[in-house]
Design an enzyme around this catalytic site. Structure first.
Site, PDB file in Angstrom:
ATOM      1  N   CYS A   9      -0.660   6.273   7.010  1.00  0.00           N
ATOM      2  CA  CYS A   9      -1.854   5.595   7.508  1.00  0.00           C
ATOM      3  C   CYS A   9      -1.518   4.674   8.684  1.00  0.00           C
ATOM      4  O   CYS A   9      -0.542   3.918   8.635  1.00  0.00           O
ATOM      5  CB  CYS A   9      -2.506   4.807   6.378  1.00  0.00           C
ATOM      6  SG  CYS A   9      -3.913   3.798   6.902  1.00  0.00           S
ATOM      7  N   GLU A  50     -25.435 -10.763  27.410  1.00  0.00           N
ATOM      8  CA  GLU A  50     -24.928  -9.728  26.522  1.00  0.00           C
ATOM      9  C   GLU A  50     -25.478  -8.368  26.948  1.00  0.00           C
ATOM     10  O   GLU A  50     -26.649  -8.258  27.327  1.00  0.00           O
ATOM     11  CB  GLU A  50     -25.325 -10.025  25.066  1.00  0.00           C
ATOM     12  CG  GLU A  50     -25.107  -8.912  24.073  1.00  0.00           C
ATOM     13  CD  GLU A  50     -23.666  -8.437  24.017  1.00  0.00           C
ATOM     14  OE1 GLU A  50     -23.461  -7.220  23.881  1.00  0.00           O
ATOM     15  OE2 GLU A  50     -22.744  -9.288  24.090  1.00  0.00           O
ATOM     16  N   TYR A  63     -20.663 -12.517  27.174  1.00  0.00           N
ATOM     17  CA  TYR A  63     -20.378 -11.547  26.112  1.00  0.00           C
ATOM     18  C   TYR A  63     -20.850 -12.145  24.785  1.00  0.00           C
ATOM     19  O   TYR A  63     -20.107 -12.223  23.810  1.00  0.00           O
ATOM     20  CB  TYR A  63     -18.891 -11.194  26.055  1.00  0.00           C
ATOM     21  CG  TYR A  63     -18.266 -10.910  27.408  1.00  0.00           C
ATOM     22  CD1 TYR A  63     -18.323  -9.647  27.982  1.00  0.00           C
ATOM     23  CD2 TYR A  63     -17.616 -11.921  28.118  1.00  0.00           C
ATOM     24  CE1 TYR A  63     -17.742  -9.386  29.222  1.00  0.00           C
ATOM     25  CE2 TYR A  63     -17.047 -11.673  29.364  1.00  0.00           C
ATOM     26  CZ  TYR A  63     -17.103 -10.403  29.911  1.00  0.00           C
ATOM     27  OH  TYR A  63     -16.535 -10.159  31.137  1.00  0.00           O
ATOM     28  N   CYS A  95      -9.270 -11.351  21.926  1.00  0.00           N
ATOM     29  CA  CYS A  95      -8.750 -10.479  20.866  1.00  0.00           C
ATOM     30  C   CYS A  95      -7.527  -9.709  21.330  1.00  0.00           C
ATOM     31  O   CYS A  95      -6.957  -8.936  20.548  1.00  0.00           O
ATOM     32  CB  CYS A  95      -9.838  -9.517  20.384  1.00  0.00           C
ATOM     33  SG  CYS A  95     -10.483  -8.425  21.665  1.00  0.00           S
ATOM     34  N   GLN A 151     -17.363 -10.364  13.266  1.00  0.00           N
ATOM     35  CA  GLN A 151     -15.959 -10.500  12.885  1.00  0.00           C
ATOM     36  C   GLN A 151     -15.738  -9.968  11.464  1.00  0.00           C
ATOM     37  O   GLN A 151     -16.508 -10.275  10.560  1.00  0.00           O
ATOM     38  CB  GLN A 151     -15.509 -11.955  12.973  1.00  0.00           C
ATOM     39  CG  GLN A 151     -15.444 -12.500  14.386  1.00  0.00           C
ATOM     40  CD  GLN A 151     -14.272 -11.952  15.186  1.00  0.00           C
ATOM     41  OE1 GLN A 151     -13.349 -11.358  14.629  1.00  0.00           O
ATOM     42  NE2 GLN A 151     -14.320 -12.134  16.486  1.00  0.00           N
ATOM     43  N   ASP A 192     -16.189 -14.482  25.422  1.00  0.00           N
ATOM     44  CA  ASP A 192     -15.553 -13.739  24.334  1.00  0.00           C
ATOM     45  C   ASP A 192     -15.578 -12.267  24.719  1.00  0.00           C
ATOM     46  O   ASP A 192     -16.353 -11.474  24.187  1.00  0.00           O
ATOM     47  CB  ASP A 192     -16.323 -13.988  23.029  1.00  0.00           C
ATOM     48  CG  ASP A 192     -15.661 -13.338  21.820  1.00  0.00           C
ATOM     49  OD1 ASP A 192     -14.587 -12.721  21.985  1.00  0.00           O
ATOM     50  OD2 ASP A 192     -16.228 -13.413  20.710  1.00  0.00           O
ATOM     51  N   CYS A 230       0.841  -1.194   0.000  1.00  0.00           N
ATOM     52  CA  CYS A 230       0.000   0.000   0.000  1.00  0.00           C
ATOM     53  C   CYS A 230       0.876   1.244   0.000  1.00  0.00           C
ATOM     54  O   CYS A 230       1.775   1.372   0.840  1.00  0.00           O
ATOM     55  CB  CYS A 230      -0.922   0.015   1.222  1.00  0.00           C
ATOM     56  SG  CYS A 230      -1.951   1.491   1.340  1.00  0.00           S
ATOM     57  N   CYS A 286      -8.482   1.192   0.179  1.00  0.00           N
ATOM     58  CA  CYS A 286      -7.745   0.447   1.192  1.00  0.00           C
ATOM     59  C   CYS A 286      -7.598  -0.984   0.700  1.00  0.00           C
ATOM     60  O   CYS A 286      -8.605  -1.690   0.554  1.00  0.00           O
ATOM     61  CB  CYS A 286      -8.477   0.472   2.536  1.00  0.00           C
ATOM     62  SG  CYS A 286      -7.705  -0.581   3.786  1.00  0.00           S
ATOM     63  N   CYS A 292      -2.330  -0.211   9.485  1.00  0.00           N
ATOM     64  CA  CYS A 292      -1.495  -1.423   9.428  1.00  0.00           C
ATOM     65  C   CYS A 292      -0.212  -1.206  10.221  1.00  0.00           C
ATOM     66  O   CYS A 292       0.282  -0.089  10.339  1.00  0.00           O
ATOM     67  CB  CYS A 292      -1.147  -1.776   7.978  1.00  0.00           C
ATOM     68  SG  CYS A 292      -2.576  -2.215   6.963  1.00  0.00           S
TER      69      CYS A 292
END
Length: 419
Positions: free
Chosen positions: A82, A301, A277, A376, A248, A349, A74, A166, A85
């Site tokens: 940017c 939740e 969650y 995550c 996701q 999660d 990129c 992108c 990333c």
């Protein structure tokens, strides 16, 4: 102290959590250097000095390159550009090794636990190597500058890098027409595509209420084009989810995580499962199917729209439901009582901050057969794992997945059992 703009020569060390590498300068402390790779010698421009604690710098010239270095695909990737990333200058295999090293270090430092040699970060099953590094994001939120022009935020900055496309986005998202328009009055504009190719454009407007910990209130989200509800598939089942809700972003992520979670926890017919969650119920649906009509599955939740979506997804499974409620140190015991379940399997999660000590201890005290954890953030997972270890539990399995190529993010699926 350094002054932003100073140039230093750095020997680059191991990767650090957050998309940096660590370097040490005698008499000046630790440097977190971006756009470099372990083993390289670089000239770097100082961007921030924390007064002797540590400083940050961007590698602007590579004097000795790593064999893992590649040309970023990129044109917007690089120092001061940017910030979407972190590792475009590394090969796909190298990116996964960097993430593996970070997960190992977080467990070593925060949980005092050494992961086995067999642990690695796997590519998602869309292929292998560099061909899966681009064109995978099904949702991108573009920032909007003061003039209403869209782009992406620069590294550690509120400034917006104007882009025409992108390369991480799937067709129609990474090259969306929203990039050619102006959006005055918005904080951002998101483009999301579901599993059928249906799209939605979502406006991010300033939120209401007071700021929290120096951060602005959550954005107000509004679908301004396309579908209000999107369709996603997981393990052969279709789920309807609000376009403004969470899902996701990698098209193969949820299938992969769900399969890994079922493999690790092995829910059996007739068992009770607690899903924390739970979001729109994607994992709850899979867990309910595994325990069958003789079992029970209860999710919890906090987002009310997600709870409504989960109710739709579970309509044909009367032995399963998702309850509305927050999970924190003040509410966890009450929510577990409302669930009215002696769980054999607990699945969680949590958000990036993790579950935390109070929630983890409450779950461990319930005495399930196994706990499955989708994470995550490896640091949060390691902190929560330390709570489990202290309570006499062991890490039964851990898998890492490169669900966010080109970035520092890594997803892990762990299971814990009592010693």
């Amino acid at each position: 102290m350094f002054t932003p703009g100073d140039i230093v020569e750095l020997e680059v060390g191991a990767p650090a959590h957050g998309g940096f590498c660590v370097s040490r300068v005698e008499g000046r402390g630790v440097c977190f250097v971006s756009h470099a790779l372990p083993g390289e010698l670089v000239r770097a421009r100082v961007t921030e000095d924390r007064g002797g604690s540590f400083f940050r710098a961007d590698a602007i010239e590579v004097l000795r390159a790593s064999p893992d270095r590649v040309t970023p695909p990129c044109p917007h990737a690089g120092p001061g550009r940017c910030g979407g990333c972190d590792w475009q200058h590394a090969s796909g295999d190298a990116q996964r090794r960097l993430k593996e090293s970070v997960v190992r270090e977080q467990f070593r430092r925060l949980a005092k636990y050494e992961l086995p040699d067999s642990f690695l970060v796997e590519p998602l099953p869309a292929g292998s190597g560099d061909e899966v590094l681009l064109g995978w994001r099904s949702r991108i939120t573009y920032a909007v500058d003061e003039d209403g022009r869209p782009g992406l935020h620069r590294h550690r900055s509120t400034e917006v890098e104007r882009i025409e496309r992108c390369p991480l986005g799937v067709p129609g998202v990474g090259d969306s027409d929203v990039l050619a328009q102006q959006w005055p009055g918005l904080l951002g504009v998101a483009v999301v595509q579901d599993g059928t190719g249906e799209q939605a454009v979502i406006a991010h407007r300033p939120g209401v209420g007071r700021q929290s910990r120096g951060r602005r209130p959550p954005d107000r989200l509004e679908v301004i084009a396309g579908a209000e509800t999107l369709t996603f598939r997981v393990l052969g089942r279709e789920l309807q989810v609000a376009a403004t809700g969470f899902w996701q972003v990698h098209p193969n992520a949820l299938h992969t995580f769900t399969t890994a979670l079922l493999d690790g926890t092995r829910p059996q017919p007739g068992e009770g499962v607690l899903d924390l969650y739970a979001g729109a119920g994607a994992l709850t649906v899979a867990l309910a199917a595994a325990v069958g009509q003789t079992g029970r599955a209860v999710g919890i939740e906090s987002d009310h729209r997600a709870v409504a979506d989960a109710a739709t997804a579970l309509a044909a499974m009367p032995w399963a439901r998702v309850l509305p409620g927050r999970l924190d140190e003040t509410s966890i015991e009450r929510m577990l009582e409302l669930a009215d379940l002696s769980p054999d399997v607990i699945v969680l999660d949590p958000p990036r901050a993790g579950a935390g000590q109070a929630v983890m201890r409450a779950l461990l005290d319930r005495g399930p057969r196994v706990i499955g954890y989708v994470a995550c953030d490896p640091a949060a997972l390691a902190r929560d794992a330390a709570v489990a270890f202290a309570a006499g539990w062991q890490l039964d399995s851990l898998r890492g997945f490169d669900a966010f190529p080109m970035t520092h993010h890594v997803e892990c699926v762990a299971t814990f059992t009592r010693l």
